[in-house]
Write an enzyme that holds these catalytic residues in place. Sequence first.
Site, PDB file in Angstrom:
ATOM      1  N   HIS A 184       0.851  -1.197   0.000  1.00  0.00           N
ATOM      2  CA  HIS A 184       0.000   0.000   0.000  1.00  0.00           C
ATOM      3  C   HIS A 184       0.890   1.253   0.000  1.00  0.00           C
ATOM      4  O   HIS A 184       1.741   1.421   0.871  1.00  0.00           O
ATOM      5  CB  HIS A 184      -0.953   0.017   1.189  1.00  0.00           C
ATOM      6  N   ALA A 185       0.678   2.125  -0.976  1.00  0.00           N
ATOM      7  CA  ALA A 185       1.586   3.256  -1.179  1.00  0.00           C
ATOM      8  C   ALA A 185       1.594   4.197   0.023  1.00  0.00           C
ATOM      9  O   ALA A 185       0.548   4.458   0.628  1.00  0.00           O
ATOM     10  CB  ALA A 185       1.175   4.029  -2.428  1.00  0.00           C
ATOM     11  N   HIS A 237       0.101  11.708  -5.972  1.00  0.00           N
ATOM     12  CA  HIS A 237      -0.468  11.794  -4.621  1.00  0.00           C
ATOM     13  C   HIS A 237       0.649  11.726  -3.568  1.00  0.00           C
ATOM     14  O   HIS A 237       0.732  12.562  -2.664  1.00  0.00           O
ATOM     15  CB  HIS A 237      -1.470  10.653  -4.410  1.00  0.00           C
ATOM     16  N   GLU A 238       1.512  10.739  -3.722  1.00  0.00           N
ATOM     17  CA  GLU A 238       2.587  10.560  -2.734  1.00  0.00           C
ATOM     18  C   GLU A 238       3.560  11.742  -2.751  1.00  0.00           C
ATOM     19  O   GLU A 238       4.029  12.192  -1.715  1.00  0.00           O
ATOM     20  CB  GLU A 238       3.331   9.241  -2.974  1.00  0.00           C
ATOM     21  N   HIS A 267       2.543  14.546  -0.571  1.00  0.00           N
ATOM     22  CA  HIS A 267       2.994  14.406   0.819  1.00  0.00           C
ATOM     23  C   HIS A 267       4.469  14.803   0.949  1.00  0.00           C
ATOM     24  O   HIS A 267       4.862  15.504   1.872  1.00  0.00           O
ATOM     25  CB  HIS A 267       2.859  12.955   1.288  1.00  0.00           C
ATOM     26  N   GLU A 275      -3.575  15.108   2.347  1.00  0.00           N
ATOM     27  CA  GLU A 275      -4.015  14.163   1.321  1.00  0.00           C
ATOM     28  C   GLU A 275      -4.357  14.847   0.002  1.00  0.00           C
ATOM     29  O   GLU A 275      -4.389  14.199  -1.050  1.00  0.00           O
ATOM     30  CB  GLU A 275      -5.235  13.375   1.818  1.00  0.00           C
ATOM     31  N   HIS A 310      -6.472   0.483   5.617  1.00  0.00           N
ATOM     32  CA  HIS A 310      -6.440   1.493   6.678  1.00  0.00           C
ATOM     33  C   HIS A 310      -7.026   1.017   8.008  1.00  0.00           C
ATOM     34  O   HIS A 310      -6.831   1.670   9.024  1.00  0.00           O
ATOM     35  CB  HIS A 310      -7.158   2.764   6.205  1.00  0.00           C
ATOM     36  N   TYR A 317      -9.566  11.498   3.756  1.00  0.00           N
ATOM     37  CA  TYR A 317      -9.681  11.343   2.293  1.00  0.00           C
ATOM     38  C   TYR A 317     -10.997  11.911   1.785  1.00  0.00           C
ATOM     39  O   TYR A 317     -11.060  12.464   0.690  1.00  0.00           O
ATOM     40  CB  TYR A 317      -9.551   9.871   1.887  1.00  0.00           C
TER      41      TYR A 317
HETATM   42  O1  X8Z Z   1      -4.242   5.387   1.063  1.00  0.00           O
HETATM   43  C1  X8Z Z   1      -4.205   6.220   0.167  1.00  0.00           C
HETATM   44  C2  X8Z Z   1      -2.875   6.737  -0.340  1.00  0.00           C
HETATM   45  C3  X8Z Z   1      -1.849   6.816   0.724  1.00  0.00           C
HETATM   46  S1  X8Z Z   1      -2.150   8.079   1.882  1.00  0.00           S
HETATM   47  C4  X8Z Z   1      -2.363   5.833  -1.431  1.00  0.00           C
HETATM   48  N1  X8Z Z   1      -5.359   6.637  -0.412  1.00  0.00           N
HETATM   49  C5  X8Z Z   1      -6.668   6.139  -0.009  1.00  0.00           C
HETATM   50  C6  X8Z Z   1      -6.835   4.674  -0.343  1.00  0.00           C
HETATM   51  O2  X8Z Z   1      -6.038   4.142  -1.117  1.00  0.00           O
HETATM   52  O3  X8Z Z   1      -7.787   4.058   0.138  1.00  0.00           O
HETATM   53  C7  X8Z Z   1      -5.478   7.641  -1.471  1.00  0.00           C
HETATM   54  C8  X8Z Z   1      -6.927   7.763  -1.765  1.00  0.00           C
HETATM   55  C9  X8Z Z   1      -7.683   6.973  -0.747  1.00  0.00           C
HETATM   56 ZN    ZN Z   2      -1.961   9.983   1.097  1.00  0.00          ZN
END
Ligand code: X8Z
Ligand code: ZN
Length: 607
Positions: A347-348, A377-378, A381, A405, A506, A516
């Site tokens: 997960h990024a 996106h990254e 940050h 975010e 998450h 988000y």
């Molecule tokens: O978790 C993330 C990023 C890292 S902060 C990749 N996002 C959420 C997800 O993947 O569920 C970005 C959008 C929503």
């Molecule tokens: Zn993020």
Amino acid sequence: MSQVPFSKSLISLGIVALTSVAAAPVLAKQQAAPAMPASEFIEKFNQDVLPVVDEAGAAQWIRATYLTQDTAVIAAKASERYQAFLSEAVNKAKSYQGQKLDDDTARALNLLLLSTAMPAPSDPDKRAELSRIATDMEGIYGAGEYCLEDGTCMQLQEIEAILASSRDYDKLLELWRGWREVAVPIRPKYERFVELVNEGANEFGYPDLAQMWKSGYDMSVSDFEQQTAKLWQQVEPLYEELHCYVRGELSEEYGKDKVDPEGTIPAHLLGNMWAQTWNNIYDLVEPYPEHSIPDVTPVLVERDYDAREMTEIAEEFFVSIGFPELPETFWQRSMLEKPRDRDVVCHASAWDLNGGQDPRIKQCVEPTAEQLSTLHHELGHIYYYIFYKDLPALYRTGAHDGFHEAIGDTIVLSMTPEHLYKKGLIKALPTGDQAKINQQMQMALEKIAFLPFGKMMDEWRWQVFSGKTKAEDYNKAWWELRERYQGISPADKRGENYFDPGAKYHIPGNTPYIRYFLSFIIQFQFHQALCDAAGHKGELSDCSIYGNKEAGERLGKVLAMGASRPWTEAMFELTGQKEMDGSALIEYFAPLRAWLKQQNKDRQCGW
Ligand code: X8Z
Ligand code: ZN
């Protein structure tokens, strides 16, 4: 605070700041008289926390990029040390309760009490237990795989790729279910986790972890609840129109027996493991196939772009608006590819290591348009980290977590077809009203489809942490919210022998999620403001701030503020508005909305 806020790991470590100051929490016990003035205490904390966080960050990084028994031990230990440090600081911070403090000191003290998403009890045994559980939950998720009957096993990204491209109802369902097996062993750990973090939240001065999480927005908990409810009301009608249209098209594709044209949509048919974004089924719902917007993915594949080159595309956009190039250490130390010899957390995430001097990302990059967006996106940050690195530690975080975010995503909104065409990332540039609707549909499947998911995730956790949802009802409450907000349902019964929330990163990673939802709304506000600064005329969806230094300067100023001021001031600085507001998003999608209304006129919408 600094460190690794927006990585899952550090968050689960609890190193991540929740940001911003709310009404001061009610502190249970009267504390002993403080040993030094509050301002001195804060100054000392801002110094002393740095080595502790550096150590925890290093251990978490190694853990996330090398999932073994041994790294679990090391990471959990480092997390414990950090938590012990924090418990002691929180205890001291409480002794300033009731004192008259200058605004800045009061703000910093409040930020300290909010500086972790995972408050640990101060009892050493419980602290150790919590660290271990958090480390294990993330490890189970990270190493998770599903094996087919023929013995081939797949990890999440492979399964996701099939979920994105297959249109075989049964195959999709098998994989959708298969991935959820991974979460079953997380369930008992999560139950205990909830008990321990709530105890921790109490010690930090909050009734429970839900209240603590909701306190990070410079306003009272009830004001925050009202604001998020108001934002949802603003955008909900647009979601319903999209849901209605997509449901109709899916019903035609899979048949009315599989997709009820007036009911909820089966959760496994939307091209994404969690039905959080729907852009992968664009081909099934494309408004005008004869005016297709070319896809970026084939160009990336054809040119054989590697992970570094993809990251450089993202970097180049930020540089074009006047931001600095990424430091050499970023390239040396980031993990941009999935290692072939070991398990990692794919997960990024973006990491703020070594006091702002060592920003890195961890992403299993593949040559797809989606991954290219995630890289932007990254980097959003990363640039936040770079811009606020000279602030005191407690201020090294976003104005609120939704700001953090939203930065990279705001940049992605500028990657219009015209921009992509100029960059050679698409080979043709269709124009005209029909191409426009196609383009808007693509964006809506990403941005509008996400909104109810972004809202319901923490709605579920708030219920769990507050005790409203008991452990025996975890799955029931989850699917009630999924149905109510998203209008989706599982294809079969998902009883309490499953733990479906745990199949989303998450939850085991303990990263708060309402950020988000906020981000997906305010990024349009930011985009609108930056487009104004860039002198854009015409439709908002046609604007790109690429190459515009005025826009870059406006954005950079806000990044450099970190959390030093209430987020409303950062918002004002950037947009001239003091509130979060869905109007920019509504304006952006105005053309599509009119089109959807027309399409849905003979349909019964809602579920
Ligand atoms: O978790 C993330 C990023 C890292 S902060 C990749 N996002 C959420 C997800 O993947 O569920 C970005 C959008 C929503
Ligand atoms: Zn993020």
